[in-house]
Design an enzyme around this catalytic site. Structure first.
Site, PDB file in Angstrom:
ATOM      1  N   CYS A   1      64.994 -37.576 -13.887  1.00  0.00           N
ATOM      2  CA  CYS A   1      65.061 -36.859 -15.164  1.00  0.00           C
ATOM      3  C   CYS A   1      64.361 -35.507 -15.073  1.00  0.00           C
ATOM      4  CB  CYS A   1      64.454 -37.718 -16.272  1.00  0.00           C
ATOM      5  SG  CYS A   1      64.471 -36.907 -17.872  1.00  0.00           S
TER       6      CYS A   1
ATOM      7  N   CYS B   1      62.325 -34.522 -18.170  1.00  0.00           N
ATOM      8  CA  CYS B   1      61.046 -35.228 -18.274  1.00  0.00           C
ATOM      9  C   CYS B   1      60.033 -34.658 -17.282  1.00  0.00           C
ATOM     10  CB  CYS B   1      61.179 -36.716 -17.944  1.00  0.00           C
ATOM     11  SG  CYS B   1      62.635 -37.514 -18.574  1.00  0.00           S
ATOM     12  N   ASP B   2      60.445 -34.442 -16.054  1.00  0.00           N
ATOM     13  CA  ASP B   2      59.478 -34.202 -14.973  1.00  0.00           C
ATOM     14  C   ASP B   2      59.522 -32.813 -14.339  1.00  0.00           C
ATOM     15  OD1 ASP B   2      58.566 -36.838 -15.274  1.00  0.00           O
ATOM     16  OD2 ASP B   2      60.162 -37.603 -13.989  1.00  0.00           O
TER      17      ASP B   2
END
Ligand code: NDP
Length: 313
Positions: free
Chosen positions: A137, A140-141
């Site tokens: 992701c 997300c990261d």
């Protein structure tokens, strides 16, 4: 089929969608029962820091956030249980759901929040370094790789979108494509190809993700020439698609060709009246914790309205 229990509102899944549905349904006095599935807390339990969920000003670890969601749902009175829905019968009401292949529960309304699972390449090194530079992701990261070089595998719309997202944060994005063309829509392909710091490796497959504690490089192999090369990177993103966890519903619910449950736009309603879907099992576009929570709320409100219209309290 022996029915062991009856409930007004049964929630399947324990990611942000399921727990939010449980919070709302409990507060509406529906006394929901929630089955957590095989991965209590869902996909967030395999991420590290979450910095984009509103309300956590200093960020929070994904697993910790899901413990908070669970606690809140329990405090509202939701009956949260460990167990997996293994079969359903939505052909007549009340609906029937089999749990752990051993017991059947009847429910007047069912909220499906079973999520989706990222597909992985299946390499040992990919699994070992998951959370230590390997991620599925970018939104997300990606932030953790600001100013660094990263690699991304995949060539669909998700990979293209994530490569573009990463290109704004990272110095270089090495995009590994297994064929000599991309599956992504033309407009996305054009954007990727016109981005100076995205470097595409055609006909290339990942041989290994390299690193002791954290990712330090990726070794790729050209599947035409057999030539291998090592690219130093700090992050390795896998974007080869997701699999919605919807298999057990396929005989009853309308789905798209990839298995995402179809809902009536602007609602959580499925084609079966009284069955609602929320979170990633019905969303292949946004897939965020906050959007999943939002649709979980919608599902509980839709279920509540459905039950009161039927005079079920
Ligand atoms: P897709 O299934 O469309 O694409 C998966 C990609 O991963 C393909 O390029 C595929 O390669 C590649 N791939 C699969 N397995 C491997 C493997 N083992 N090794 C290397 N590469 C692999 O998934 P997406 O998640 O990209 O998209 C899913 C759906 O969601 C699509 O319909 C897409 O259009 C849609 N979507 C729409 C968005 C939007 O509208 N904004 C954003 C994101 C997704 P190959 O092509 O060779 O099969």
């Amino acid at each position: 089929m022996e029915i062991t229990e009856r409930t007004h509102c049964l929630i399947l899944g324990s990611g942000p969608a399921g727990y939010t549905a449980a919070i709302y349904a409990s507060r509406a006095n529906l006394k929901p029962i929630l089955y957590q599935g095989i991965q209590p807390g869902g996909q967030l339990t395999i991420t590290t820091e979450v910095e984009n969920y509103p309300g956590y000003a200093d960020g929070i670890q994904g697993p910790e956030m899901m413990v908070d969601f669970e606690k809140q749902a329990k405090r509202m009175g939701a009956d949260i249980r460990y167990g997996l829905a293994t079969k359903v019968d939505f052909s007549s009401q009340p609906f029937k759901v089999e749990i752990d292949e051993e017991k059947w529960i009847e429910a007047d309304a069912v909220i499906i929040s079973t999520g989706a699972s990222a597909k992985w390449l299946g390499l040992e090194s990919e699994q070992r370094l998951n959370g230590f530079g390997v991620s599925a992701c970018a939104v997300c990261d990606g932030f953790f790789f600001r100013g660094k070089e990263v690699a991304i595998v995949g060539a669909g719309d998700t990979a293209a979108e994530e490569a573009l997202y990463l290109s704004k944060l990272c110095t270089t994005v090495h995009m590994i494509v297994r064929r000599d063309e991309m599956r992504a829509s033309k407009v996305m392909q054009d954007r990727v190809m016109n981005t100076a710091n995205i470097k595409i490796y055609w006909n290339s497959e990942t041989d290994e993700v390299i690193g002791e504690k954290n990712v330090s490089a990726v070794r790729i192999k050209n599947n035409q020439t057999g030539e291998k090369q090592e690219i130093p990177v700090s992050g390795f993103f896998v974007a080869i698609g997701h699999q919605p966890n919807s298999e057990i519903f396929k005989d009853f619910l309308d789905m798209d060709e990839a298995g995402y449950i179809k809902t009536i736009p602007g609602t959580s309603k499925t084609n079966v009246e009284g069955v609602f879907a929320s979170g990633d099992v019905q969303d292949k576009v946004y897939r965020q914790a906050v959007t999943a929570a939002g649709t979980g709320c919608m599902a509980a409100l839709d279920a509540e309205r459905y039950l009161s219209a039927k005079g079920i309290h």
